[in-house]
Design a protein around this motif. Structure first.
Motif, PDB file in Angstrom:
ATOM      1  N   GLN A   1       1.841   9.398  -5.787  1.00  0.00           N
ATOM      2  CA  GLN A   1       2.457  10.676  -5.481  1.00  0.00           C
ATOM      3  C   GLN A   1       3.463  11.249  -6.546  1.00  0.00           C
ATOM      4  OE1 GLN A   1       5.199  11.481  -2.076  1.00  0.00           O
ATOM      5  NE2 GLN A   1       3.534  12.409  -1.294  1.00  0.00           N
TER       6      GLN A   1
ATOM      7  N   PHE B   1      -1.575  12.958  -8.481  1.00  0.00           N
ATOM      8  CA  PHE B   1      -1.726  13.332  -7.036  1.00  0.00           C
ATOM      9  C   PHE B   1      -2.457  14.538  -7.045  1.00  0.00           C
ATOM     10  CE2 PHE B   1      -0.940  11.312  -2.983  1.00  0.00           C
ATOM     11  CZ  PHE B   1      -0.602  12.104  -2.294  1.00  0.00           C
TER      12      PHE B   1
ATOM     13  N   HIS C   1      -6.125  13.270  -2.527  1.00  0.00           N
ATOM     14  CA  HIS C   1      -5.359  12.152  -2.237  1.00  0.00           C
ATOM     15  C   HIS C   1      -4.352  12.616  -0.861  1.00  0.00           C
ATOM     16  CE1 HIS C   1      -5.561  11.370  -6.752  1.00  0.00           C
ATOM     17  NE2 HIS C   1      -6.468  10.357  -5.983  1.00  0.00           N
TER      18      HIS C   1
ATOM     19  N   GLU D   1      -6.445  11.375   1.776  1.00  0.00           N
ATOM     20  CA  GLU D   1      -6.462  10.022   2.113  1.00  0.00           C
ATOM     21  C   GLU D   1      -5.254   9.411   2.476  1.00  0.00           C
ATOM     22  OE1 GLU D   1      -9.852   9.922  -1.709  1.00  0.00           O
ATOM     23  OE2 GLU D   1      -7.701   8.723  -1.784  1.00  0.00           O
ATOM     24  N   LEU D   2      -4.156   9.849   2.052  1.00  0.00           N
ATOM     25  CA  LEU D   2      -2.891   9.224   2.504  1.00  0.00           C
ATOM     26  C   LEU D   2      -2.538   9.556   3.888  1.00  0.00           C
ATOM     27  CD1 LEU D   2       0.164   8.224   2.045  1.00  0.00           C
ATOM     28  CD2 LEU D   2       0.772  10.586   1.115  1.00  0.00           C
TER      29      LEU D   2
ATOM     30  N   TRP E   1       0.846   4.425  -2.912  1.00  0.00           N
ATOM     31  CA  TRP E   1       0.554   5.668  -2.702  1.00  0.00           C
ATOM     32  C   TRP E   1       2.108   6.538  -3.233  1.00  0.00           C
ATOM     33  CZ3 TRP E   1      -3.289   8.181  -1.424  1.00  0.00           C
ATOM     34  CH2 TRP E   1      -4.155   7.773  -0.911  1.00  0.00           C
TER      35      TRP E   1
ATOM     36  N   TRP F   1      -4.407   7.254   5.689  1.00  0.00           N
ATOM     37  CA  TRP F   1      -3.882   5.916   5.627  1.00  0.00           C
ATOM     38  C   TRP F   1      -2.654   5.793   6.600  1.00  0.00           C
ATOM     39  CZ3 TRP F   1       0.746   4.240   4.379  1.00  0.00           C
ATOM     40  CH2 TRP F   1       1.114   2.841   4.039  1.00  0.00           C
TER      41      TRP F   1
ATOM     42  N   TRP G   1       5.356   4.210   5.470  1.00  0.00           N
ATOM     43  CA  TRP G   1       5.428   5.480   4.642  1.00  0.00           C
ATOM     44  C   TRP G   1       7.016   6.109   4.848  1.00  0.00           C
ATOM     45  CZ3 TRP G   1       3.727   7.174   0.546  1.00  0.00           C
ATOM     46  CH2 TRP G   1       4.325   8.754   0.194  1.00  0.00           C
TER      47      TRP G   1
ATOM     48  N   GLU H   1       0.775  -1.275   0.024  1.00  0.00           N
ATOM     49  CA  GLU H   1      -0.079   0.077   0.065  1.00  0.00           C
ATOM     50  C   GLU H   1       1.130   1.202  -0.056  1.00  0.00           C
ATOM     51  OE1 GLU H   1      -3.460  -2.229   2.564  1.00  0.00           O
ATOM     52  OE2 GLU H   1      -2.477  -0.496   3.534  1.00  0.00           O
TER      53      GLU H   1
END
Length: 315
Positions: A23, A28, A32, A35-36, A19, A39, A50, A15
């Motif tokens: 990006q 992006f 987003h 949402e990121l 992302w 997440w 991340w 995932e």
């Protein structure tokens, strides 16, 4: 840290890769970002994944997140299709990140480390010389009179004129005046002495002394029988890969250590023989040389995804 990632870790890493790819794709949008952020806030594991992905992006501008960029000048349908393919390809990245090619979090936190394909040299506080091979990491401890290195991952070469200790998970290497290499494998390491002598002390076994021109494996339970090698042969320390009648499969597995991305080959090519001296700074050129000298073809799905197949017979 566990040697193998769990299924949940792999899923979170996939995932994170998606992302990261989105990006970097140019697709992006503001939505987003939100949402990121949601997440990332799901758990500490999501945030850690991340941070690792973002660190990779900063250290390797060449990694899969950039693969979608080549599609941006295409018409919309092609662009969306290419983006979808890039996202799928991005999902492959965590397999490398969390597998044998990935520097784990401990390696990223290490005092010294190198990326895939990178080699670096350092002068240590005691005057010793240290070289890190591809995808390697080392911690240093020179406080309060100590002179110690801890090999976290990968391979190092050490040239020391004083007492120096190299520690791994399997044991320690003690050297006074010596030049030697230590390469980490799952469950063990290989120690090669180019000059002087090095004492190997397994965690649960008896010590063994290696002399110039000898190498042996070190595990927690002991050492393998010492074998002779030619310490004058060029090696990765000179940026070279030297082989003599080596099976192609073994050669490509070694070359793959220095190449970001995926390197695959047809099993039918495994036993073709390779002889030569190859520069590690340009693995694409090495593959081209292999294709020119053996009955193989190199196909690039992307710059970071190369496959070797048997050359089709003419006529």
């Amino acid at each position: 840290m566990s040697g193998q990632p769990s299924a949940q870790q792999r899923q979170i890493a996939r995932e994170a890769a998606r992302w990261l790819t989105l990006q970097e794709s140019g697709e992006f949008r503001d939505q987003h970002h939100a949402e990121l952020q949601r997440w990332r806030e799901r758990s500490s594991a999501h945030e850690a994944a991340w941070q690792k992905a973002d660190a990779l992006r900063q250290r390797f501008a060449r990694l899969p997140g950039t693969l979608a960029l080549a599609s941006l000048d295409r018409p919309d349908l092609g662009r969306r299709r290419a983006l979808k393919q890039a996202l799928a390809l991005g999902a492959l990245a965590p397999v490398a990140w969390l597998g044998y090619r990935q520097l784990p979090m401990a390696a990223w936190r290490a005092d010294l480390h190198t990326a895939t394909g990178e080699r670096r040299s350092f002068d240590l506080p005691d005057g010793s010389r240290l070289q890190l091979n591809t995808a390697s990491a080392v911690d240093l401890d020179f406080a309060d009179g100590r002179r110690e290195l801890r090999l976290v991952q990968g391979e190092i070469a050490v040239d020391t004129s004083g007492g120096l200790t190299v520690r791994t998970g399997q044991g320690v290497m003690l050297a006074s005046r010596a030049s030697f290499c230590v390469r980490q494998y799952p469950g063990g390491c290989l120690v090669s002495v180019m000059a002087g002598e090095v004492q190997l002390q397994p965690r649960n076994g008896a010590p063994v002394v290696l002399q110039q021109g000898e190498r042996a494996g070190l595990s927690a339970e002991g050492t393998t029988r010492a074998e002779r090698f030619d310490p004058q042969l060029p090696s990765w320390q000179q940026g070279l890969l030297v082989v003599d009648n080596q099976p192609l499969g073994a050669f490509l597995r070694e070359l793959g250590r220095y190449r970001p991305g995926l390197l695959r080959w047809d099993p039918a090519l495994e036993r073709l023989a390779v002889t030569g001296t190859f520069r590690l700074d340009d693995t694409d050129k090495v593959l081209a040389l292999i294709a020119a000298s053996l009955p193989v073809e190199v196909h690039y799905r992307t710059r970071y995804w190369a496959s070797l197949v048997p050359r089709e017979k003419l006529g």
